[in-house]
Design an enzyme around this catalytic site. Sequence first.
Site, mmCIF file in Angstrom:
data_model
loop_
_atom_site.group_PDB
_atom_site.id
_atom_site.type_symbol
_atom_site.label_atom_id
_atom_site.label_comp_id
_atom_site.label_asym_id
_atom_site.label_seq_id
_atom_site.Cartn_x
_atom_site.Cartn_y
_atom_site.Cartn_z
ATOM 1 N N ARG A 47 -9.612 0.784 8.839
ATOM 2 C CA ARG A 47 -9.205 -0.558 9.254
ATOM 3 C C ARG A 47 -10.297 -1.267 10.032
ATOM 4 O O ARG A 47 -10.121 -2.426 10.409
ATOM 5 C CB ARG A 47 -7.975 -0.459 10.142
ATOM 6 C CG ARG A 47 -6.653 -0.795 9.444
ATOM 7 C CD ARG A 47 -5.548 -0.535 10.449
ATOM 8 N NE ARG A 47 -4.350 -1.295 10.240
ATOM 9 C CZ ARG A 47 -3.263 -0.837 9.614
ATOM 10 N NH1 ARG A 47 -3.260 0.344 9.075
ATOM 11 N NH2 ARG A 47 -2.185 -1.599 9.526
ATOM 12 N N ARG A 90 11.711 -5.310 4.844
ATOM 13 C CA ARG A 90 11.375 -3.899 4.595
ATOM 14 C C ARG A 90 12.313 -2.961 5.353
ATOM 15 O O ARG A 90 12.606 -3.174 6.524
ATOM 16 C CB ARG A 90 9.931 -3.655 5.043
ATOM 17 C CG ARG A 90 9.565 -2.189 5.173
ATOM 18 C CD ARG A 90 8.078 -1.939 5.119
ATOM 19 N NE ARG A 90 7.333 -2.435 6.244
ATOM 20 C CZ ARG A 90 6.003 -2.374 6.324
ATOM 21 N NH1 ARG A 90 5.298 -1.874 5.321
ATOM 22 N NH2 ARG A 90 5.385 -2.846 7.377
ATOM 23 N N LYS A 130 0.831 -1.214 0.000
ATOM 24 C CA LYS A 130 0.000 0.000 0.000
ATOM 25 C C LYS A 130 0.868 1.268 0.000
ATOM 26 O O LYS A 130 0.658 2.170 -0.797
ATOM 27 C CB LYS A 130 -0.917 0.027 1.244
ATOM 28 C CG LYS A 130 -1.803 -1.217 1.380
ATOM 29 C CD LYS A 130 -2.689 -1.158 2.614
ATOM 30 C CE LYS A 130 -1.948 -1.114 3.942
ATOM 31 N NZ LYS A 130 -1.176 -2.360 4.245
ATOM 32 N N ARG A 135 11.128 -0.761 11.211
ATOM 33 C CA ARG A 135 10.083 -0.555 12.205
ATOM 34 C C ARG A 135 10.155 -1.613 13.295
ATOM 35 O O ARG A 135 10.376 -2.788 13.004
ATOM 36 C CB ARG A 135 8.716 -0.613 11.524
ATOM 37 C CG ARG A 135 8.436 0.633 10.718
ATOM 38 C CD ARG A 135 7.244 0.490 9.814
ATOM 39 N NE ARG A 135 6.108 -0.193 10.414
ATOM 40 C CZ ARG A 135 4.968 -0.425 9.784
ATOM 41 N NH1 ARG A 135 4.813 -0.007 8.524
ATOM 42 N NH2 ARG A 135 3.993 -1.059 10.364
HETATM 43 P P1 ADP Z 1 1.128 -1.954 7.824
HETATM 44 O O1 ADP Z 1 0.434 -1.476 6.613
HETATM 45 O O2 ADP Z 1 2.486 -2.480 7.580
HETATM 46 O O3 ADP Z 1 0.296 -2.859 8.687
HETATM 47 P P2 ADP Z 1 0.772 0.654 9.131
HETATM 48 O O4 ADP Z 1 1.906 1.568 9.071
HETATM 49 O O5 ADP Z 1 -0.428 0.934 8.298
HETATM 50 O O6 ADP Z 1 1.367 -0.787 8.853
HETATM 51 O O7 ADP Z 1 0.267 0.519 10.643
HETATM 52 C C1 ADP Z 1 1.149 0.236 11.701
HETATM 53 C C2 ADP Z 1 0.366 0.159 13.012
HETATM 54 O O8 ADP Z 1 -0.240 1.431 13.294
HETATM 55 C C3 ADP Z 1 -0.794 -0.839 13.022
HETATM 56 O O9 ADP Z 1 -0.373 -2.154 13.361
HETATM 57 C C4 ADP Z 1 -1.707 -0.220 14.092
HETATM 58 O O10 ADP Z 1 -1.227 -0.487 15.397
HETATM 59 C C5 ADP Z 1 -1.538 1.268 13.844
HETATM 60 N N1 ADP Z 1 -2.527 1.789 12.863
HETATM 61 C C6 ADP Z 1 -2.254 2.326 11.644
HETATM 62 N N2 ADP Z 1 -3.376 2.695 11.020
HETATM 63 C C7 ADP Z 1 -4.396 2.380 11.858
HETATM 64 C C8 ADP Z 1 -5.820 2.490 11.784
HETATM 65 N N3 ADP Z 1 -6.425 3.008 10.688
HETATM 66 N N4 ADP Z 1 -6.559 2.047 12.838
HETATM 67 C C9 ADP Z 1 -5.971 1.540 13.948
HETATM 68 N N5 ADP Z 1 -4.641 1.402 14.085
HETATM 69 C C10 ADP Z 1 -3.852 1.818 13.050
HETATM 70 P P1 ADP Z 2 2.299 -1.834 3.214
HETATM 71 O O1 ADP Z 2 2.315 -0.329 3.166
HETATM 72 O O2 ADP Z 2 1.082 -2.408 2.580
HETATM 73 O O3 ADP Z 2 2.504 -2.370 4.603
HETATM 74 P P2 ADP Z 2 4.846 -1.645 1.745
HETATM 75 O O4 ADP Z 2 4.479 -0.800 0.569
HETATM 76 O O5 ADP Z 2 5.622 -1.012 2.822
HETATM 77 O O6 ADP Z 2 3.511 -2.356 2.344
HETATM 78 O O7 ADP Z 2 5.622 -2.926 1.188
HETATM 79 C C1 ADP Z 2 6.168 -3.901 2.084
HETATM 80 C C2 ADP Z 2 7.555 -4.303 1.598
HETATM 81 O O8 ADP Z 2 7.440 -5.058 0.377
HETATM 82 C C3 ADP Z 2 8.484 -3.142 1.277
HETATM 83 O O9 ADP Z 2 9.786 -3.516 1.650
HETATM 84 C C4 ADP Z 2 8.372 -2.972 -0.251
HETATM 85 O O10 ADP Z 2 9.585 -2.489 -0.816
HETATM 86 C C5 ADP Z 2 8.077 -4.394 -0.717
HETATM 87 N N1 ADP Z 2 7.115 -4.457 -1.836
HETATM 88 C C6 ADP Z 2 6.074 -3.615 -2.096
HETATM 89 N N2 ADP Z 2 5.394 -4.011 -3.195
HETATM 90 C C7 ADP Z 2 5.998 -5.148 -3.636
HETATM 91 C C8 ADP Z 2 5.774 -6.040 -4.747
HETATM 92 N N3 ADP Z 2 4.751 -5.833 -5.600
HETATM 93 N N4 ADP Z 2 6.608 -7.087 -4.872
HETATM 94 C C9 ADP Z 2 7.634 -7.301 -4.002
HETATM 95 N N5 ADP Z 2 7.908 -6.500 -2.944
HETATM 96 C C10 ADP Z 2 7.105 -5.429 -2.760
#
Ligand code: ADP
Ligand code: ADP
Length: 218
Positions: free
Chosen positions: A88, A127, A13, A161
Amino acid sequence: MNIILLGPPGAGKGTQAKILEEKHGLKQLSTGDMLRAAIAAGTDVGKKAKAIMDRGDLVSDDVIIGIVSERMDKPDITAGVTFDGFPRTPAQAEALDKMLAGRKQKLDAVIEMKVDDEALVERISGRYTCAKCGQGYHEKFAPAKTPGVCDVCGGTEFTRRPDDNEKTVRDRLQVYNKQTAPLVAYYAAKGNLHVIDGMADITRVTGAIGSVLEKVKG
Ligand code: ADP
Ligand code: ADP
Ligand code: ZN
């Protein structure tokens, strides 16, 4: 145009939201990034969120809805928004509907990015992020062109992270399946759900999202 990128942790995302910002001027609104900024700044929101995030649970709907609503009122929100990591929960989705309606805006597309669990764990385990500009990388799938140097800003410091470890990732996937996956049915019922293959490489996923945007533009 306002879109949601819906998908589990590691689905891609953030990666795609950044590309959409460059290509289409849609502002990336990442609640995760906003919470991490609040933690770094030591605000009340950050203090409340830290322990919850470290264990992979969700921060309360009230806190999240508050920060998103505040962000939506900033003057740089003009061409539209890519919601990344929000909503979410069903309560957040309903709050977003109201927020947009109150601002005479609408949701143009919800794009569900489907990725297998094992691939998610691998993506999250590799990542890392530029500490200076926030550009995201992956050790194997999207490494910096020159090792140790950010492609975008030349920065040489990178961060990982604290919640990106295998144990927390598995907990976060469970939280996703339980609390966030119901949104798929919510948006399907409204008729704006588009499902794409998030397993494809980054360029192909960008292409698939571009096709959805073309379609909804009409
Ligand atoms: P990822 O897409 O890798 O799961 P995010 O950066 O979106 O990670 O979120 C990291 C953490 O921040 C989540 O595990 C949660 O604890 C919190 N968080 C982020 N967005 C939300 C949301 N919309 N509602 C509740 N908690 C959130
Ligand atoms: P999210 O925001 O949904 O948690 P990220 O965009 O941070 O996910 O992507 C998670 C990890 O996977 C990052 O290290 C990114 O560089 C890698 N990544 C993202 N898209 C792809 C893809 N289509 N194929 C392989 N690796 C990817
Ligand atoms: Zn950088």
